[in-house]
Design an enzyme around this catalytic site. Structure first.
Site, PDB file in Angstrom:
ATOM      1  N   HIS A  87      32.697  -6.407  46.254  1.00 29.16           N
ATOM      2  CA  HIS A  87      33.031  -5.572  45.102  1.00 29.16           C
ATOM      3  C   HIS A  87      32.855  -4.095  45.440  1.00 29.16           C
ATOM      4  O   HIS A  87      31.904  -3.717  46.100  1.00 29.16           O
ATOM      5  CB  HIS A  87      32.141  -5.942  43.906  1.00 29.16           C
ATOM      6  CG  HIS A  87      32.541  -7.240  43.260  1.00 29.16           C
ATOM      7  ND1 HIS A  87      32.387  -7.489  41.917  1.00 29.16           N
ATOM      8  CD2 HIS A  87      33.117  -8.351  43.761  1.00 29.16           C
ATOM      9  CE1 HIS A  87      32.843  -8.691  41.632  1.00 29.16           C
ATOM     10  NE2 HIS A  87      33.277  -9.242  42.739  1.00 29.16           N
ATOM     11  N   TYR A 216      29.276  -4.638  32.471  1.00 29.76           N
ATOM     12  CA  TYR A 216      28.025  -4.582  31.706  1.00 29.76           C
ATOM     13  C   TYR A 216      28.359  -3.883  30.397  1.00 29.76           C
ATOM     14  O   TYR A 216      28.872  -2.762  30.408  1.00 29.76           O
ATOM     15  CB  TYR A 216      26.966  -3.744  32.433  1.00 29.76           C
ATOM     16  CG  TYR A 216      26.424  -4.351  33.717  1.00 29.76           C
ATOM     17  CD1 TYR A 216      27.120  -4.249  34.919  1.00 29.76           C
ATOM     18  CD2 TYR A 216      25.179  -4.973  33.735  1.00 29.76           C
ATOM     19  CE1 TYR A 216      26.602  -4.785  36.096  1.00 29.76           C
ATOM     20  CE2 TYR A 216      24.642  -5.510  34.910  1.00 29.76           C
ATOM     21  CZ  TYR A 216      25.366  -5.409  36.083  1.00 29.76           C
ATOM     22  OH  TYR A 216      24.854  -5.932  37.245  1.00 29.76           O
ATOM     23  N   PRO A 308      16.692  -9.318  35.095  1.00 28.42           N
ATOM     24  CA  PRO A 308      17.874  -9.543  35.938  1.00 28.42           C
ATOM     25  C   PRO A 308      18.930  -8.434  35.911  1.00 28.42           C
ATOM     26  O   PRO A 308      19.848  -8.459  36.723  1.00 28.42           O
ATOM     27  CB  PRO A 308      18.455 -10.851  35.382  1.00 28.42           C
ATOM     28  CG  PRO A 308      17.910 -10.982  34.002  1.00 28.42           C
ATOM     29  CD  PRO A 308      16.596 -10.289  33.988  1.00 28.42           C
ATOM     30  N   LYS A 312      18.329  -7.492  41.212  1.00 30.50           N
ATOM     31  CA  LYS A 312      17.550  -7.098  42.397  1.00 30.50           C
ATOM     32  C   LYS A 312      16.654  -8.214  42.947  1.00 30.50           C
ATOM     33  O   LYS A 312      16.129  -8.112  44.061  1.00 30.50           O
ATOM     34  CB  LYS A 312      16.664  -5.884  42.061  1.00 30.50           C
ATOM     35  CG  LYS A 312      17.440  -4.609  41.852  1.00 30.50           C
ATOM     36  CD  LYS A 312      18.052  -4.121  43.147  1.00 30.50           C
ATOM     37  CE  LYS A 312      19.022  -2.982  42.953  1.00 30.50           C
ATOM     38  NZ  LYS A 312      20.091  -2.930  43.922  1.00 30.50           N
ATOM     39  N   TYR A 400      22.182   0.679  42.909  1.00 29.96           N
ATOM     40  CA  TYR A 400      22.821  -0.619  42.678  1.00 29.96           C
ATOM     41  C   TYR A 400      23.213  -1.279  44.001  1.00 29.96           C
ATOM     42  O   TYR A 400      22.938  -2.464  44.213  1.00 29.96           O
ATOM     43  CB  TYR A 400      24.066  -0.430  41.793  1.00 29.96           C
ATOM     44  CG  TYR A 400      24.563  -1.721  41.185  1.00 29.96           C
ATOM     45  CD1 TYR A 400      24.120  -2.152  39.947  1.00 29.96           C
ATOM     46  CD2 TYR A 400      25.485  -2.519  41.867  1.00 29.96           C
ATOM     47  CE1 TYR A 400      24.566  -3.353  39.389  1.00 29.96           C
ATOM     48  CE2 TYR A 400      25.931  -3.714  41.324  1.00 29.96           C
ATOM     49  CZ  TYR A 400      25.473  -4.121  40.085  1.00 29.96           C
ATOM     50  OH  TYR A 400      25.917  -5.306  39.547  1.00 29.96           O
TER      51      TYR A 400
HETATM   52  C1  PHB Z   1      25.021 -12.802  38.029  1.00 30.04           C
HETATM   53  O1  PHB Z   1      26.183 -12.888  38.434  1.00 30.04           O
HETATM   54  O2  PHB Z   1      24.329 -13.815  37.836  1.00 30.04           O
HETATM   55  C2  PHB Z   1      24.448 -11.455  37.755  1.00 30.04           C
HETATM   56  C3  PHB Z   1      25.181 -10.338  38.092  1.00 30.04           C
HETATM   57  C4  PHB Z   1      24.656  -9.091  37.832  1.00 30.04           C
HETATM   58  C5  PHB Z   1      23.438  -8.966  37.233  1.00 30.04           C
HETATM   59  C6  PHB Z   1      22.697 -10.087  36.913  1.00 30.04           C
HETATM   60  C7  PHB Z   1      23.199 -11.341  37.161  1.00 30.04           C
HETATM   61  O3  PHB Z   1      22.957  -7.742  36.965  1.00 30.04           O
END
Ligand code: PHB
Ligand code: APR
Length: 405
Positions: A87, A216, A308, A312, A400
């Site tokens: 990505h 997000y 989450p 990380k 990130y």
């Molecule tokens: C996930 O794909 O499980 C995932 C992706 C990004 C995050 C948390 C979980 O910030």
């Protein structure tokens, strides 16, 4: 067959000998065992669940650039490079706005790879078993002994028989609820704990991703995340109250909330599909200082957990393993304990950076039930600042994608 040896009033049926005893077959324990093998160091991994269970447990799935490089360097990159999805950015939605964090523009050429944690686990287990590595699944009653001596050992129950594993070092990779951290006396530990007033409902869906990149969303009714596992499977998350149980969330309610929280910009729709799995996870930040007690070392979630948001957790576990692999290899090669002595401090510097970032992302994107209007306006100001300022976006992007080792 060894005879039955009474020890601490317990009848030990088998005595096993290795160099490093590892508790826990998550990414931390498995990767450490693999890395040690590459350095010619023998280990035994003890796991309380079955192989099937650890290989199918659904967890996060974002690998930082440095994690991908490390996994590739140790020979675990083949399927990851083939099936992992690279990505180059992600999207933040708030109000009716959208802001893209463009890694190509904002970082020094880094990105992330989306590859489920259980795929990493499967790859390492396969590599260990091919190399004749020892992983004992479904062990019970694991206990740690004499870690302050030069002859520490682990006792456990396997197939109804009491075992004793003699080793030079014990590594606790048994996650937040494991036994290892609890073995360290409270007066030598400082722990730092922060809980959050909400949880995440995670939903695995048989459907093509509705976007090339992760989304997000800080919406009026709370946070949601659209993520993925492959071209045909998506992973979505919904912020929910802490005391919600899975029965509170019918499939209809899940889809309704996901549509409301994610479809906040024009011309974008979420594709529905069969729900394959759903679970609720509380959000917590936790750090245990120290990560060492004599010949017992902690790695991964056993020592620290992050909420989450920002994914990380697995990356911090991989980073601990890298430090520990180097430290144990130096000890076995030339008897130097310099890296063992600096292990805790080296890990914790990176851990705290991950803690800060995960807390920041969580604070930025969720609806905090007790926030007053002042705090809500501050959150909005931060989101506008991100979308108006390249400097702010650079700071977010570089955290990130993660830092080099
Ligand atoms: C996930 O794909 O499980 C995932 C992706 C990004 C995050 C948390 C979980 O910030
Ligand atoms: N005895 C043996 N094994 C145990 C015990 C015990 N008493 N307690 C826990 N375990 C095992 C768990 O079953 C699990 O397989 O230890 C393993 C710990 O693995 P993880 O929880 O995956 O932790 P870690 O390897 O540190 O990886 C960190 O996992 O939870 C995610 O988000 C987190 O991505 C992060 C990553």
């Amino acid at each position: 067959m060894p005879g039955v040896i009474p020890l601490n009033n317990k009848k030990i049926s088998r005595i096993v000998q290795t160099q490093v005893g590892i508790i826990g077959a998550g990414p931390a324990g498995l990767l450490l065992s693999h890395v040690l093998h590459l350095h010619g160091i023998e280990s035994v991994v003890l796991e309380k669940h079955s192989k099937d269970y650890v290989e199918s447990r659904v967890r996060a799935g974002v690998l930082e650039q440095a994690s991908v490089t490390l996994l590739s360097e140790v020979g675990l990159g083949e399927r990851l490079q083939r099936e992992g999805m690279q990505h180059h950015g992600f999207e933040i939605r708030f109000g009716n706005r959208s802001h893209r964090i463009n890694f190509d523009e904002l970082t020094d050429g880094k990105g992330i790879t989306v590859y489920g944690q259980q795929e990493v686990v499967k790859d390492i287990i396969a590599a260990r078993l091919t190399a004749g590595g020892q992983i004992s699944f479904e062990v019970d009653k694991v206990s740690i002994h004499d870690q302050l001596s030069e002859e520490p050992f682990i006792e456990y129950l396997l197939a109804g028989e009491n075992h004793k594993l003699n080793c030079d070092f014990i590594i606790g990779c048994d996650g937040f609820h494991g036994v290892s951290r609890k073995t360290i006396p409270e007066d030598v530990i400082s722990s730092f704990d922060q809980s959050y007033p909400f949880a995440w409902l995670g939903v695995l869906v048989q459907a093509a991703p509705s976007s090339e990149e992760l989304i997000y969303s800080n919406s009026a009714t709370g946070f949601a995340l659209h993520s993925m596992r492959s071209r045909t499977v998506t992973r979505n998350y919904i912020q929910c109250p802490l005391d919600d149980v899975i029965e509170d969330w019918s499939n209809d309610r899940i889809w309704q909330e996901l549509h409301t929280r994610l479809e906040t910009v024009p011309d974008w729709a979420l594709t529905e599909g069969e729900i394959l799995e759903k679970s609720i996870t509380p959000m917590r930040s936790f750090v245990c200082e120290t990560m060492r007690h004599g010949r017992l070392f902690l790695a991964g979630d056993a020592a620290h957990i992050v909420p989450p948001t920002g994914a990380k957790g697995m990356n911090l576990a991989i980073s601990d393993v890298r430090f520990l692999g180097q430290a144990l290899s130096a000890w076995y090669q030339n008897g130097s304990d310099d890296l063992l002595n600096s292990y805790s401090a080296n890990c914790l510097r990176r851990v705290w950076r991950g803690e800060r970032f995960s807390w920041y992302m969580t604070s930025l994107l969720h609806k905090f039930p007790d926030d007053n209007q002042f705090q809500r306006r501050l959150q909005q100001a931060e989101l506008y600042y991100l979308s108006d300022s390249k400097a702010a976006s650079v700071a977010l992007a570089e955290n990130y994608v993660g830092f080099n080792f």
